[in-house]
Design a protein around this motif. Structure first.
Motif, short mmCIF file in Angstrom:
data_model
loop_
_atom_site.label_atom_id
_atom_site.label_comp_id
_atom_site.label_asym_id
_atom_site.label_seq_id
_atom_site.Cartn_x
_atom_site.Cartn_y
_atom_site.Cartn_z
N UNK A 62 -41.35 88.33 -48.57
CA UNK A 62 -41.52 87.19 -49.48
C UNK A 62 -42.42 86.14 -48.84
N UNK A 63 -42.25 85.95 -47.54
CA UNK A 63 -43.10 84.97 -46.83
C UNK A 63 -44.56 85.38 -46.80
N UNK A 64 -44.80 86.69 -46.80
CA UNK A 64 -46.20 87.13 -46.81
C UNK A 64 -46.87 86.73 -48.11
N UNK A 65 -46.13 86.82 -49.19
CA UNK A 65 -46.72 86.46 -50.49
C UNK A 65 -46.69 84.95 -50.73
N UNK A 66 -45.63 84.28 -50.20
CA UNK A 66 -45.47 82.83 -50.40
C UNK A 66 -45.27 82.18 -49.03
N UNK A 67 -46.35 81.96 -48.27
CA UNK A 67 -46.22 81.47 -46.89
C UNK A 67 -45.49 80.13 -46.79
N UNK A 68 -45.54 79.32 -47.84
CA UNK A 68 -44.92 77.99 -47.76
C UNK A 68 -43.51 77.94 -48.35
N UNK A 69 -42.93 79.09 -48.58
CA UNK A 69 -41.60 79.04 -49.23
C UNK A 69 -40.59 78.33 -48.34
N UNK A 70 -39.61 77.70 -49.00
CA UNK A 70 -38.53 77.03 -48.27
C UNK A 70 -37.33 77.98 -48.27
N UNK A 71 -36.96 78.46 -47.06
CA UNK A 71 -35.87 79.43 -46.96
C UNK A 71 -34.56 78.71 -46.66
N UNK A 72 -33.56 78.98 -47.48
CA UNK A 72 -32.24 78.36 -47.28
C UNK A 72 -31.20 79.48 -47.18
N UNK A 73 -30.45 79.46 -46.08
CA UNK A 73 -29.44 80.50 -45.85
C UNK A 73 -28.05 79.90 -46.06
N UNK A 74 -27.33 80.46 -47.02
CA UNK A 74 -25.97 80.01 -47.30
C UNK A 74 -25.01 80.80 -46.40
N UNK A 75 -24.09 80.08 -45.76
CA UNK A 75 -23.20 80.76 -44.81
C UNK A 75 -21.74 80.47 -45.09
N UNK A 76 -20.90 81.48 -44.85
CA UNK A 76 -19.45 81.35 -45.00
C UNK A 76 -18.81 82.31 -43.99
N UNK A 77 -17.68 81.94 -43.41
CA UNK A 77 -16.99 82.84 -42.47
C UNK A 77 -16.65 84.17 -43.13
N UNK A 78 -16.66 85.23 -42.31
CA UNK A 78 -16.45 86.56 -42.89
C UNK A 78 -15.10 86.71 -43.58
N UNK A 79 -14.04 86.12 -43.01
CA UNK A 79 -12.71 86.26 -43.64
C UNK A 79 -12.70 85.62 -45.02
N UNK A 80 -13.37 84.48 -45.14
CA UNK A 80 -13.44 83.79 -46.44
C UNK A 80 -14.30 84.61 -47.41
N UNK A 81 -15.36 85.19 -46.86
CA UNK A 81 -16.24 86.03 -47.69
C UNK A 81 -15.46 87.18 -48.31
N UNK A 82 -14.69 87.87 -47.46
CA UNK A 82 -13.93 89.02 -47.95
C UNK A 82 -12.98 88.59 -49.06
N UNK A 83 -12.29 87.47 -48.82
CA UNK A 83 -11.35 86.96 -49.84
C UNK A 83 -12.07 86.65 -51.15
N UNK A 84 -13.24 86.02 -51.04
CA UNK A 84 -13.96 85.63 -52.26
C UNK A 84 -14.47 86.85 -53.01
N UNK A 85 -14.92 87.85 -52.25
CA UNK A 85 -15.42 89.07 -52.92
C UNK A 85 -14.28 89.80 -53.60
N UNK A 86 -13.13 89.88 -52.93
CA UNK A 86 -11.97 90.55 -53.53
C UNK A 86 -11.53 89.80 -54.78
N UNK A 87 -11.49 88.47 -54.69
CA UNK A 87 -11.06 87.66 -55.83
C UNK A 87 -12.04 87.77 -56.99
N UNK A 88 -13.35 87.88 -56.67
CA UNK A 88 -14.35 88.00 -57.74
C UNK A 88 -14.16 89.32 -58.49
#
Ligand SMILES: Nc1ncnc2c1ncn2[C@@H]1O[C@H](COP(=O)(O)OP(=O)(O)O)[C@@H](O)[C@H]1O
Ligand SMILES: O=P(O)(O)OC[C@H]1O[C@H](OP(=O)(O)OP(=O)(O)O)[C@H](O)[C@@H]1O
Length: 188
Positions: free
Chosen positions: A106-132
């Motif tokens: 994506x950066x090759x096509x859009x060199x100025x893109x603003x990259x934002x990484x959303x983070x959550x602890x793995x245990x919370x992730x698992x719970x959220x995925x199971x609940x979804x």
């Protein structure tokens, strides 16, 4: 002036879709556009404002140049419609739900893109995925394993990245996103 491509990414279940929905109204009020993804997931299980398509339809559209960006992950194909290039050329910012695995391309096509990484602890992730409840427990474990692999490679390869924690209340993350977009716009 060209608009900015804001490339939101993060593990499955980290809250990308929830954040995009919650931040949509305030950002649209500032002229920001939201791309609707095309996904080869069945229409019933899309679970976000995405367009469902068969793999054959996807490949045809891709070969016709219908996507600004496209990638494969989790056994699915994802595409960002080409119309985002018109929006960017009109000076509008565009927010997309991206892939960590596709960031470099994506950066090759859009060199100025603003990259934002959303983070959550793995245990919370698992719970959220199971609940979804959208994926089977086995698919959820595969997504968590993919996240562990990518969490090693993404920060190492990528220094120009803003991280955003979504372990707390969603509204707090929305406020932080609005703030950081405002701050980075002033620096642009
Ligand atoms: N800050 C939050 N607090 C609690 N639950 C959240 C939060 N953000 C998202 N969720 C929930 O976690 C699940 C995964 O979120 P989703 O937006 O689908 O993630 P992604 O698009 O990154 O896979 C959903 O059920 C959503 O309602
Ligand atoms: O390279 P990765 O960062 O792992 O991303 C791979 C794909 O998975 C996510 O989409 P999807 O909607 O299928 O999953 P999610 O909503 O569960 O995150 C993400 O938006 C990417 O399209």
């Amino acid at each position: 002036m060209q608009g900015r491509l804001i490339y939101l990414m993060g593990p499955s279940g980290s809250g990308k879709d929830s954040l995009l929905q919650a931040a949509r109204a305030p950002l649209e009020a500032h002229g920001c556009r939201f791309a609707r993804r095309v996904i080869t997931r069945s229409a019933e299980s899309v679970g976000e404002d995405a367009l469902g398509m068969t793999p054959a339809e996807f490949e045809r559209l891709e070969s016709e140049g219908g996507f600004a960006l496209s990638w494969r992950a989790n056994g699915l194909a994802y595409g960002i419609p080409r119309e985002i290039d018109d929006w960017l050329a009109n000076g509008q910012d565009v927010l997309i739900n991206g892939s960590r695995g596709h960031l470099e391309a994506a950066r090759q096509r859009y060199p100025d893109l603003l990259a934002i990484l959303l983070q959550v602890d793995e245990a919370v992730l698992r719970q959220r995925l199971l609940a979804r409840g959208r994926e089977t427990p086995e698919q959820i474990e595969q997504r968590l394993a993919r996240s562990r692999r990518l969490s090693v490679t993404v920060p190492a390869a990528e220094t120009n990245l803003i991280t955003l924690d979504n372990s707390g209340p969603l509204q707090q993350t929305v406020n932080r996103l609005l703030h950081l977009l405002d701050e980075t716009r002033r620096c642009a």
